[in-house]
Write an enzyme that holds these catalytic residues in place. Structure first.
Site, PDB file in Angstrom:
ATOM      1  N   LYS A 192     -40.360 -35.405 -16.346  1.00  0.00           N
ATOM      2  CA  LYS A 192     -41.648 -34.912 -15.875  1.00  0.00           C
ATOM      3  C   LYS A 192     -42.663 -36.042 -15.893  1.00  0.00           C
ATOM      4  O   LYS A 192     -42.927 -36.643 -16.934  1.00  0.00           O
ATOM      5  CB  LYS A 192     -42.117 -33.761 -16.770  1.00  0.00           C
ATOM      6  CG  LYS A 192     -43.468 -33.207 -16.374  1.00  0.00           C
ATOM      7  CD  LYS A 192     -43.847 -31.989 -17.190  1.00  0.00           C
ATOM      8  CE  LYS A 192     -45.230 -31.508 -16.839  1.00  0.00           C
ATOM      9  NZ  LYS A 192     -45.629 -30.347 -17.626  1.00  0.00           N
ATOM     10  N   GLU A 230     -34.237 -39.967 -20.185  1.00  0.00           N
ATOM     11  CA  GLU A 230     -34.788 -38.650 -20.534  1.00  0.00           C
ATOM     12  C   GLU A 230     -33.785 -37.534 -20.231  1.00  0.00           C
ATOM     13  O   GLU A 230     -33.612 -36.602 -21.016  1.00  0.00           O
ATOM     14  CB  GLU A 230     -36.086 -38.391 -19.758  1.00  0.00           C
ATOM     15  CG  GLU A 230     -37.303 -39.112 -20.304  1.00  0.00           C
ATOM     16  CD  GLU A 230     -37.866 -38.459 -21.568  1.00  0.00           C
ATOM     17  OE1 GLU A 230     -37.251 -37.505 -22.074  1.00  0.00           O
ATOM     18  OE2 GLU A 230     -38.902 -38.925 -22.050  1.00  0.00           O
ATOM     19  N   LYS A 245     -39.674 -33.282 -12.007  1.00  0.00           N
ATOM     20  CA  LYS A 245     -40.969 -32.789 -11.554  1.00  0.00           C
ATOM     21  C   LYS A 245     -41.964 -33.918 -11.449  1.00  0.00           C
ATOM     22  O   LYS A 245     -42.063 -34.683 -12.394  1.00  0.00           O
ATOM     23  CB  LYS A 245     -41.452 -31.757 -12.581  1.00  0.00           C
ATOM     24  CG  LYS A 245     -42.787 -31.171 -12.291  1.00  0.00           C
ATOM     25  CD  LYS A 245     -43.153 -30.197 -13.375  1.00  0.00           C
ATOM     26  CE  LYS A 245     -44.611 -29.819 -13.164  1.00  0.00           C
ATOM     27  NZ  LYS A 245     -45.265 -29.446 -14.346  1.00  0.00           N
TER      28      LYS A 245
HETATM   29  C1  PBG Z   1     -47.603 -27.245 -18.215  1.00  0.00           C
HETATM   30  C2  PBG Z   1     -47.189 -27.359 -16.802  1.00  0.00           C
HETATM   31  C3  PBG Z   1     -47.819 -28.020 -15.738  1.00  0.00           C
HETATM   32  C4  PBG Z   1     -47.094 -27.676 -14.586  1.00  0.00           C
HETATM   33  C5  PBG Z   1     -46.038 -26.884 -14.991  1.00  0.00           C
HETATM   34  N1  PBG Z   1     -46.099 -26.708 -16.360  1.00  0.00           N
HETATM   35  C6  PBG Z   1     -49.034 -28.835 -15.674  1.00  0.00           C
HETATM   36  C7  PBG Z   1     -49.168 -30.091 -16.425  1.00  0.00           C
HETATM   37  O1  PBG Z   1     -48.218 -30.661 -16.962  1.00  0.00           O
HETATM   38  O2  PBG Z   1     -50.322 -30.530 -16.517  1.00  0.00           O
HETATM   39  C8  PBG Z   1     -47.446 -28.098 -13.185  1.00  0.00           C
HETATM   40  C9  PBG Z   1     -46.934 -27.209 -12.090  1.00  0.00           C
HETATM   41  C10 PBG Z   1     -47.524 -27.436 -10.754  1.00  0.00           C
HETATM   42  O3  PBG Z   1     -48.343 -28.350 -10.518  1.00  0.00           O
HETATM   43  O4  PBG Z   1     -47.174 -26.661  -9.865  1.00  0.00           O
HETATM   44  N2  PBG Z   1     -47.468 -28.347 -19.004  1.00  0.00           N
END
Ligand code: PBG
Length: 320
Positions: A192, A230, A245
């Site tokens: 992520k 990771e 992501k």
């Molecule tokens: C929570 C989380 C986030 C997203 C999913 N879970 C935001 C972040 O990490 O700030 C983003 C999902 C999206 O942008 O559609 N940590």
């Protein structure tokens, strides 16, 4: 000319026969936002077509999705209160926990995934416990385990830790084992990145950090080798599904993770990727149907087995 690649593109029938990538309803996961109340269905301005639901209307939405052939959802909560350690995230009658039960009571077969993270529940908006302006790793783990367990107790099928703390997959896996939830899956946000494309989501989930940013725990967009590291770690720690992501800007990373694991790979087509296309469509600059499918096919072509996307309903409708 002996080779004329165009022969295989001659008409739609041939093109469909030799298509190398498919998009199926079964591959798709719809993100849903749940907040307290009754009868709530509030539009989220930066994400046209996406709403805040209360637990009751959430079940109606789940029903509609199910009827369209979408069989998995991931829940995000907007809690009643926030504090330093995000304790509203692990209450048995918390908003996500009520959302899970409501879906399970009404659409029992729906696969319910929950986002496990502190940022939606902390007053400072960071994904971990903060002390002296720093996000602490190990003290965060117990809170994540507690939250994951509370989701499992409420009936979640899959927990999806998105915090990016080191060692959280192992901690959650051990917690689930100890409490008898060995059948609950972990879909880890393994790879992520610290991305600006989460902007609309943070508005929707009210989860923007109140100071600094997430670069001390989320990954640097300049890195790709780190993605393999990771992904491997989360696999070793007991993850069942690995997620990358964002998806669309990180297709190389999706491919890399696909080629370095035998676990299913999910990719999150994030809020900014959705809103960007919606905005261009509203301006008349892009064709929605075409660009949406192209975006999702690209993510599949890169190697994703599953896609989390806000386009689920539109795709399901299109697939006929
Ligand atoms: C929570 C989380 C986030 C997203 C999913 N879970 C935001 C972040 O990490 O700030 C983003 C999902 C999206 O942008 O559609 N940590």
């Amino acid at each position: 000319m002996l080779m004329r690649p165009r022969r295989l593109r001659k008409n739609q029938v041939i093109r469909d026969m030799v298509a190398e990538t498919t998009l199926k309803r079964e591959d798709l996961i719809q993100p849903l936002f749940v907040k307290p109340g009754k009868g709530v269905k509030d539009p989220i301005p930066s994400m046209p077509g996406i709403f805040h639901f209360s637990p009751d209307t959430l079940a109606q939405e789940a029903h509609e999705l199910w009827n369209l052939g979408i069989k998995a959802v991931i829940l995000f909560g907007l809690p009643e209160f926030k504090d330093e350690v995000g304790s509203s995230g692990s209450l048995q009658d918390g908003v996500v926990q009520r959302g899970i039960k409501s879906i399970k009571d009404n659409v029992p077969e729906m696969l319910v995934i929950t986002d496990v993270c502190l940022c939606e529940y902390t007053s400072h908006g960071h994904c971990g416990v903060v002390r002296e302006g720093r996000v602490l790793n190990d003290p965060t783990l117990e809170h994540l385990v507690k939250q994951a367990l509370s989701h499992a107790m409420a009936g979640a099928d899959v927990v999806a830790p998105s915090d990016m703390m080191d060692g959280r997959v192992r901690a959650i896996r051990e917690g689930l084992e100890q409490e008898g939830f060995q059948d609950v899956l972990i879909m880890s946000y393994a790879v992520k990145y610290a991305s600006g494309f989460y902007g609309p989501f943070r508005e929707a989930a009210d989860s923007a950090p109140q100071f600094g940013d997430r670069s001390s725990y989320q990954m640097d967009p300049r890195n790709w080798r780190e993605a393999i590291k990771e992904a491997k770690l989360d696999e070793e720690e007991g993850a069942d599904i690995l997620m990358v992501k964002p998806a669309f800007g990180y297709l190389d990373v999706v491919r890399l993770v696909r080629d370095n694991t035998n676990l299913p790979v999910a990719a999150y087509n994030v809020s900014g990727e959705y809103s960007m296309l919606k905005a261009a469509v509203q301006l008349g600059w892009l064709d929605e149907k075409r660009c949406m499918l192209e975006m999702l096919y690209s993510i599949k072509r890169a190697g994703a087995d599953l896609i989390l996307t806000y386009f689920c309903k539109e795709v399901a409708t299109l697939l006929g």
